[in-house]
Design an enzyme around this catalytic site. Structure first.
Site, PDB file in Angstrom:
ATOM      1  N   HIS A 423       0.753  -1.299  -0.095  1.00  0.00           N
ATOM      2  CA  HIS A 423       0.116   0.093   0.081  1.00  0.00           C
ATOM      3  C   HIS A 423       0.936   1.163  -0.016  1.00  0.00           C
ATOM      4  CE1 HIS A 423      -2.279   3.087   1.935  1.00  0.00           C
ATOM      5  NE2 HIS A 423      -3.283   2.754   1.198  1.00  0.00           N
ATOM      6  N   CYS A 754      34.914   1.942 -23.026  1.00  0.00           N
ATOM      7  CA  CYS A 754      33.969   1.755 -21.942  1.00  0.00           C
ATOM      8  C   CYS A 754      34.724   2.506 -20.602  1.00  0.00           C
ATOM      9  CB  CYS A 754      33.785   0.345 -21.555  1.00  0.00           C
ATOM     10  SG  CYS A 754      35.126  -0.755 -21.140  1.00  0.00           S
TER      11      CYS A 754
END
Length: 806
Positions: A423, A754
């Site tokens: 919730h 990279c």
């Protein structure tokens, strides 16, 4: 009978067009029962009371004027919200059913008992509220009205229906209608009565057809717990979580489960026995806490159903499911549109970043991607909600729908319990408030008025820092991003980060760091799992046993966790290439893993020691490397991610390259088999000097500019004293990079980079483009501005032929 037709509609006789009569939940149930008959999707049968029943109930008891009068007092600030709701609900409690409505409900219940072959009127049913304005695209808060489970008689059913009517005036429902501008007296309440699925004897949960945190559209996210589903929805427990890649679901040769996380599942809701309670929570037995609720076939079945439901509705969906412990069948018990991530614009992204470091106090599951600061305000129960201070960080064990009015006023939300579909998580997303759920002990560790910073912007976990830290928030726009012939890719470590950045205009992942998955998710040294019998320390044994619960073997734990992590990263960019670097820990880093100390030598200079390729064929590590290979093989061949490319780091010599390629082939990863490409890192001068020979053995190079700079210049990259000397833009380093590109291209071998440099230095990216690099892999926050810069540069210079991945 006429009154029965007026007040009762059977699910198999209604669809979405009946929403004004039976509300969103019930209309959706009818829609699914009718639409999915040919798809073998199980939906429990039942019926709904109509809006006529609600209005006639009000008229019979003369409630309209009384309700309007009380609401008017609220509107004029004469009474508070809680008094308003309490007074109106008492009106319903004291009211009685008109005979015709009561009789219609009883007749329908008797028919439902007959359908399920209950001769006695004792069929167990779920009684759910379905407001006529509920579950619309702009009107869908979690749990505004009530649900009652295991209702087993006519008397209980009528009382549950009365309580459903009353729940139209819970505090959260009243405040929500005020916020949305809905007229309280124009919204009715339909009651859905549905055969209970005996998930009290099995499990249940929630699933989304979109990742609820990032909006990644190709994932089904499933949460599961033992027992009835209320514990998952309310956040009472931390559930299992499974993530499935949707595009591969129609391929029977794949099992695209890209995440499988064992939840603690502390409580289990079952049928009550005796007394007035129809359900009760018990402590989950240990053997169930340590076991996954769903097996692979059930996960894939649910995901397949989720996709069918999503396709039918034409939008991402929030779905509740339950497994019957008696029949072993799985059922869909609710479905509604997902209302947060699916409505976000895909052409921009708001990025938060901390500007300073701090002390981490707690961590949990992050909800959202924002950062919030403030003072802690602990609320221990719904009885003292009025003590909450607006603008504070709400800290509590868990929330339920009664908490929505104060959640709306919070700067952030932290709970002890709950997962991504609890919730607190659902409401915080709808409110746009960051939340960190499932911290275990936030209510114990945090104090009232303590200043904290909660960050949901740093990967897998939400982090709670001591004190107020400075941070930036920036909107990144994807408008007018030009295409480039140089492939612009991402550097990614965390699977969660891969999902976070999926919207970026990248063309794959140039570096996926396996070490992050091992260090942060697996946590155990691969050799300690491959040879658990060699682990002698009792505390270490206990840690490993605890982490590997739910798996048949220690090795299976490593393979599955690593494969899922790689799969999740690969899914975020599919079908673009994802280059996964095999493990590149140094010995001191490996030693810090659980069980690692006894498997690692002590080295004076781990940076230049037993690392990278040299480990993979060594007797000291090859069994650990075999687990890495099995994980890659699982991600590619069982999950289906053929876009995964593997990369070998720190490969010093050609002889070492041959040894590594042999070990890979022995473990089922032969170069070229099943379209497998194998790259090598270019981070050692020998890789450049012998580039032509390395190019014959590998499909591509990826330049690691940090290590290459360190070895070319002879500077320890971690040395503070030599920091001024460490610069990837040094001419010697640039000559090395230009040389490897020229040599590799002569043999048709691709070259990318990279390393960190192009993310940090825009002029270095200019050099790479001029040198003819095929791809540049960047940190996510650099993608946009570097891509724009590269596009401009490519316009100014003659177009070079780029070697693209196969």
């Amino acid at each position: 009978m006429a009154f029965e037709r007026k007040y009762i509609r059977w699910f198999d006789k209604i669809n979405l067009s009946d929403l004004p009569t039976v509300g969103g939940k019930n209309a959706s149930l009818g829609e699914m029962i009718n639409a999915f008959k040919d798809h073998n999707i199980n939906v429990p049968l039942g019926f709904a009371t109509t809006s006529n029943a609600y209005w006639d109930f009000l008229d019979f008891n003369k409630l309209k004027d009384k309700i309007s009068s009380i609401l008017s007092e609220l509107e004029n600030n004469k009474i508070p919200l809680d008094s308003t709701g309490r007074s109106i609900r008492k009106l319903f409690k004291d009211a009685s059913f008109p005979v015709e409505i009561a009789e219609a409900i009883k007749i329908a219940y008797k028919k439902l008992c007959g359908i399920y072959q209950h001769k006695e009127l004792d069929l167990d049913v779920a009684v759910r509220s379905s407001a006529t304005a509920e579950d619309l695209p702009d009107a869908s808060f979690a749990g505004q009205q009530e649900t009652f489970l295991n209702i087993c008689s006519e008397g209980e059913l009528l009382e549950a229906c009365r309580n459903c009517f009353a729940s139209l005036f819970t505090d959260r429902a009243i405040s929500y209608r005020i916020e949305k501008g809905f007229d309280h007296m124009k919204i009715a309440l339909s009651v859905g009565v549905q055969k209970m699925v005996r998930s009290d004897k099995s499990g249940s949960g929630v699933m989304f057809t979109i990742d609820p945190e990032t909006g990644f559209k190709n994932a089904v996210v499933i949460n599961a717990a033992w027992g009835l589903g209320e514990n998952v929805v309310q956040g009472t427990i931390t559930p299992d979580e499974y993530v499935v890649f949707k595009p591969f679901l129609d391929n029977n040769n794949t099992k695209p489960i890209i995440e499988r996380t064992l939840g603690t599942k502390e409580k289990k809701m079952i049928y009550g026995s005796g007394g007035s309670k129809s359900t009760k929570n018990i402590d989950t037995p240990k053997n169930e806490r340590w076991k996954f609720v769903l097996n692979d076939d059930e996960i894939l079945q649910l995901a397949h159903w989720a996709c069918i439901i999503e396709t039918h509705y034409g939008k991402p969906m929030d779905i509740e499911w339950a497994k019957d412990g008696e029949t072993k069948k799985i059922y869909i018990v609710q479905a509604r549109p997902e209302t947060v991530e699916s409505r976000k614009l895909a052409d921009s992204l708001k990025v938060y970043k901390l500007k300073e470091k701090g002390k981490v106090i707690l961590s949990g599951t992050r909800i959202g991607e924002a950062i919030a600061t403030g003072k802690v305000c602990k609320v221990t129960s719904s009885d003292n909600l009025e003590h909450f201070k607006e603008g504070s960080i709400l800290v509590t064990e868990m929330t339920d729908p009664d908490w929505v009015p104060i959640m709306r006023k919070a700067a952030g939300i932290i709970t002890d319990h709950g997962g991504r579909t609890c919730h607190a998580a659902i409401v915080s997303r709808e409110l746009g408030i960051p939340a960190i759920v499932g911290t275990s002990d936030a209510t114990q560790k945090l104090k009232d008025d303590q200043e904290v910073t909660m960050s949901c912007a740093e990967g897998d976990h939400g982090l709670i820092y001591e004190g107020i830290l400075k941070y930036d928030a920036e909107n990144i726009s994807f408008d007018n991003i030009s295409k480039t012939s140089t492939r612009i890719m991402l550097n990614i470590a965390s699977p969660a980060a891969a999902f976070r950045w999926w919207r970026l205009p990248s063309e794959g992942i140039g570096l996926a760091r396996m070490e992050f998955i091992v260090n942060n998710i697996i946590k155990v040294h691969p050799m300690a799992l491959a040879h658990f019998e060699r682990v002698t320390d009792e505390k270490t044994q206990e840690e490993i046993i605890e982490l590997t619960r739910g798996y048949k073997t220690k090795q299976e734990y490593f393979i599955d966790k690593l494969a899922c992590g790689i799969g999740k990263i690969a899914a975020s960019q599919y079908p673009e290439p994802v280059i996964v670097r095999m493990s590149d820990f140094k010995t001191n880093e490996y030693a810090n893993l659980i069980g690692g100390a006894q498997f690692e030598p002590k080295e004076e200079n781990p940076m230049l020691g037993f690392r990278g390729a040299s480990r993979y064929y060594s007797d000291k590590y090859k069994d650990g490397f075999a687990l890495e290979c099995k994980a890659i093989k699982k991600a590619r061949e069982i999950m289906g991610f053929k876009n995964v490319v593997i990369m070998i780091p720190f490969c010093r010599t050609l002889e070492e390259a041959d040894k590594v390629l042999h070990v890979l082939a022995t473990n089922g990863l032969g170069r070229g088999e099943n379209d497998l490409q194998i790259y090598v890192m270019c981070e050692i001068p020998s890789n450049v000097i012998l580039a032509e020979e390395f190019a014959k053995k590998f499909d591509g190079f990826s330049i690691g500019s940090n290590d290459l700079t360190q070895l070319v210049l002879g500077v320890d990259r971690d040395s503070a004293d030599l920091a001024e000397l460490f610069d990837e833009r040094n001419e010697a380093v640039k000559i090395m990079i230009r040389t490897v590109i020229e040599k590799a291209h002569k043999l048709g071998c691709k070259v990318g980079i990279c390393g960190q440099a192009p993310s940090d230095y825009p002029d270095f990216a200019d050099f790479l483009v001029e040198a003819g690099i095929d791809s540049i892999s960047l940190n996510p926050d650099s993608i946009i501005h570097v891509k724009q810069r590269v596009a401009e540069l490519e316009k100014q210079q003659p177009l070079q032929v780029k070697l693209q991945p196969k």
